[in-house]
Write a protein that holds these residues in place. Structure first.
Motif, PDB file in Angstrom:
ATOM      1  N   HIS A   1      -7.100   0.257   6.482  1.00  0.00           N
ATOM      2  CA  HIS A   1      -7.118   1.071   7.721  1.00  0.00           C
ATOM      3  C   HIS A   1      -8.486   1.203   8.403  1.00  0.00           C
ATOM      4  O   HIS A   1      -9.051   2.298   8.453  1.00  0.00           O
ATOM      5  CB  HIS A   1      -6.527   2.455   7.449  1.00  0.00           C
TER       6      HIS A   1
ATOM      7  N   HIS B   1     -12.438   3.192   1.392  1.00  0.00           N
ATOM      8  CA  HIS B   1     -11.050   2.979   0.965  1.00  0.00           C
ATOM      9  C   HIS B   1     -10.823   1.468   0.942  1.00  0.00           C
ATOM     10  O   HIS B   1     -10.889   0.830   1.997  1.00  0.00           O
ATOM     11  CB  HIS B   1     -10.056   3.602   1.951  1.00  0.00           C
TER      12      HIS B   1
ATOM     13  N   HIS C   1      -4.600   6.495  -5.421  1.00  0.00           N
ATOM     14  CA  HIS C   1      -6.046   6.652  -5.249  1.00  0.00           C
ATOM     15  C   HIS C   1      -6.722   6.659  -6.620  1.00  0.00           C
ATOM     16  O   HIS C   1      -6.461   7.543  -7.448  1.00  0.00           O
ATOM     17  CB  HIS C   1      -6.356   7.955  -4.505  1.00  0.00           C
TER      18      HIS C   1
ATOM     19  N   GLU D   1      -5.752   1.973  -4.782  1.00  0.00           N
ATOM     20  CA  GLU D   1      -6.683   2.086  -3.669  1.00  0.00           C
ATOM     21  C   GLU D   1      -8.002   2.538  -4.274  1.00  0.00           C
ATOM     22  O   GLU D   1      -8.068   3.590  -4.926  1.00  0.00           O
ATOM     23  CB  GLU D   1      -6.164   3.072  -2.616  1.00  0.00           C
TER      24      GLU D   1
ATOM     25  N   ASP E   1       1.155   2.352   3.586  1.00  0.00           N
ATOM     26  CA  ASP E   1       0.307   3.462   3.106  1.00  0.00           C
ATOM     27  C   ASP E   1       1.171   4.723   2.990  1.00  0.00           C
ATOM     28  O   ASP E   1       0.766   5.816   3.385  1.00  0.00           O
ATOM     29  CB  ASP E   1      -0.881   3.685   4.045  1.00  0.00           C
TER      30      ASP E   1
ATOM     31  N   HIS F   1       0.870  -1.195   0.000  1.00  0.00           N
ATOM     32  CA  HIS F   1       0.000   0.000   0.000  1.00  0.00           C
ATOM     33  C   HIS F   1       0.901   1.238   0.000  1.00  0.00           C
ATOM     34  O   HIS F   1       1.577   1.524   0.986  1.00  0.00           O
ATOM     35  CB  HIS F   1      -0.889  -0.051   1.259  1.00  0.00           C
TER      36      HIS F   1
END
Ligand SMILES: [Zn+2]
Ligand SMILES: [Zn+2]
Length: 316
Positions: free
Chosen positions: A136, A91, A51, A78, A193, A19
């Motif tokens: 998350h 997400h 994203h 994502e 992330d 990620h």
């Protein structure tokens, strides 16, 4: 005797982050530099997961040019579409997506009526071949019902390093344990992330067991659950024999076995590299998972080990 497939599958462990963001969405560094830094840090592979939003032109970042003999990449994104129960945009992490994955109607980070739902886009990603994780959970403010609704997910982010360093909301274990207790056979991933806008990189990764460091082999191993997750410690073997778990690992201060409800047992010591954790406190839980914690407080997490399909005898 039960052993998680990470320790029985052929091959060796490959370290990767699943990620990550780049300048193709809201990350600070261009894809080439993100890949260069992960390779320089000793990672074997990386998934750059920008994203997938109209604001950024629905990027499916192509990292193929940065692969070489010692480093590979997985194509992913994502995904965002539809509202969680708190009204905020979903997400969902998807690794192993095709380049032509059809964009949702998600123009920005604001959920809008009529969008494909989170469960729908997760299922579409799985159908397209991806390994899908609920990202998350604590940072998102997910309810158990939200998490339960992503029925296609393979995994939950048990630890998200960017959410740890930026928000002190790193956790996915709470909701993962509740889903496991409902019988969901999910695996557990630690991720960075990373946006490189904060100290949000090189803090959480997966160790994937595969015969070769190729996108195809890694993706198949992820789907099979042939991995564990870590912030530092190594897990070298886990065997469940009768009412004990035998854990071999890098030097640990605590090794903890967990199951449903309050079922848990820790063994503590100095620089333990092998220990036996009694499981009699796990209340007959059909699943067991192991945390290895080193003297600095860094953790490694096994995937759940399933003993049986069971019903908690304490719930009438
Ligand atoms: Zn996110
Ligand atoms: Zn992210």
């Amino acid at each position: 005797m039960l052993r998680p497939s990470a320790f029985t599958a052929p091959g060796r462990f490959w370290r990767g982050n699943l990620h990550t963001h780049s300048t193709n969405s809201d990350g600070v560094l261009p894809p080439e530099e993100v890949c260069r830094r992960y390779k320089a840090e000793g990672y074997d592979f990386l998934a750059l997961t920008d994203h997938f939003i109209g604001l950024y032109g629905y990027p499916m970042t192509d990292t193929r040019p940065y692969r070489d003999a010692g480093f590979t990449t997985l194509i992913g994104a994502e995904l965002h579409s539809g509202a969680q129960s708190n009204g905020e945009l979903w997400h969902i992490l998807a690794v192993g997506l095709p380049d032509d994955f059809a964009p949702p109607a998600t123009t920005s980070f604001i959920a809008e009526p009529g969008q494909e739902t989170g469960p729908e886009i997760a299922a579409r990603a799985v159908a397209a071949g991806a390994f899908v994780a609920i990202a998350h959970p604590q940072w998102s403010g997910l309810t158990l019902a939200d998490a339960r609704s992503i029925t296609a997910a393979h995994a939950v982010e048990i630890y998200n390093h960017g959410c740890a360093t930026g928000c002190d909301r790193p956790d996915g274990a709470g909701i993962a344990d509740l889903l496991l207790t409902e019988g969901r056979r999910l695996t557990l991933i630690a991720t960075d992330d990373a946006h490189f806008s904060e100290p949000d990189h090189f803090g959480g990764w997966v160790m994937v067991k595969a015969t070769e460091n190729t996108p195809e082999a890694l993706l198949a191993a992820l789907k099979r659950g042939d991995f564990y997750s870590s912030q530092g410690p190594e897990i070298r073997d886990i065997r469940v024999e009768g009412d004990k778990a035998i854990v071999e690992c890098s030097a640990a201060a605590s090794v903890v076995a967990m199951g449903w409800g309050t079922g848990a047992k820790g063994v503590h010591g100095h620089s333990m590299t092998r220990c036996e954790v009694p499981l009699d406190r796990l209340l007959g839980s059909p699943w067991i998972r192991i945390s290895v914690i080193d003297a600095a407080g860094k953790r490694a997490w096994s995937n759940p080990i399933w003993r049986e399909a069971g019903k908690n005898p304490r719930i009438l």
